[in-house]
Design a protein around this motif. Structure first.
Motif: not given
Length: 169
Positions: A129-150
């Motif tokens: 869980a700790l090893s995936e915090v940063v990748p999950n937050l990067i994925q979350a940020a990309g989803g937020y920005v990308g989803g809104k732009l799309l």
């Protein structure tokens, strides 16, 4: 919500499924990094709460099952369903709420994965869980920005088409 057709919901659910499976980068645990969150946020903004939750949860969980990660499907269903639900609260909103709800959705996705991976031994425990915090937050940020732009691009094209149709009538 009454004017949303069933085939639109199915179509967006398939978009979530395909987008989630299209580019997968394996993570230290049994999971993977993907761009499906862009489609989940888009689904919420387009379809609203109920259908955004359906498209996000079902499309993403099916991607796990079909992609060989069935063990993650229940966790994914909850995480991505809530993400789509919260993003769906922004449908038709303007200002702060339009930005806040998708952001809460993507953050909730990362938090649910963290909790699920921490407390369910089959997902890997606290170390995973700790090893995936940063990748999950990067994925979350990309989803937020990308989803809104799309969604913004979609809305502009749809509005232009609507204006053109009104001018020809």
């Amino acid at each position: 919500m009454k004017n949303i057709k069933w085939y639109s919901v199915v179509g967006v659910t398939v978009v979530v499924l395909v987008t989630t499976m299209f580019i997968r980068v394996p993570l230290p645990s049994k999971g993977y990094f993907n761009f499906g969150d862009v489609a989940v946020v888009f689904a919420g903004l387009l379809l609203g709460r109920k259908f955004g939750a359906f498209a996000g949860g079902v499309g993403s969980a099916l991607a796990d099952v079909l992609g060989g990660f069935a063990i993650f499907a229940p966790l994914t269903f909850v995480a991505k369903g809530l993400e789509g639900l919260l993003a769906g609260f922004a449908k038709g909103k303007q200002g702060v709420m339009y930005h806040l709800f998708p952001l809460l959705g993507t953050i909730s996705m990362a938090a649910i994965y963290f909790l699920g991976e921490t407390f369910v031994a089959q997902y890997g425990g606290i170390a995973t869980a700790l090893s995936e915090v940063v990748p999950n937050l990067i994925q979350a940020a990309g989803g937020y920005v990308g989803g809104k732009l799309l969604f913004e691009m979609y809305a502009r094209v749809f509005e232009k088409k609507r204006e053109q149709a009104l001018q020809t009538n």
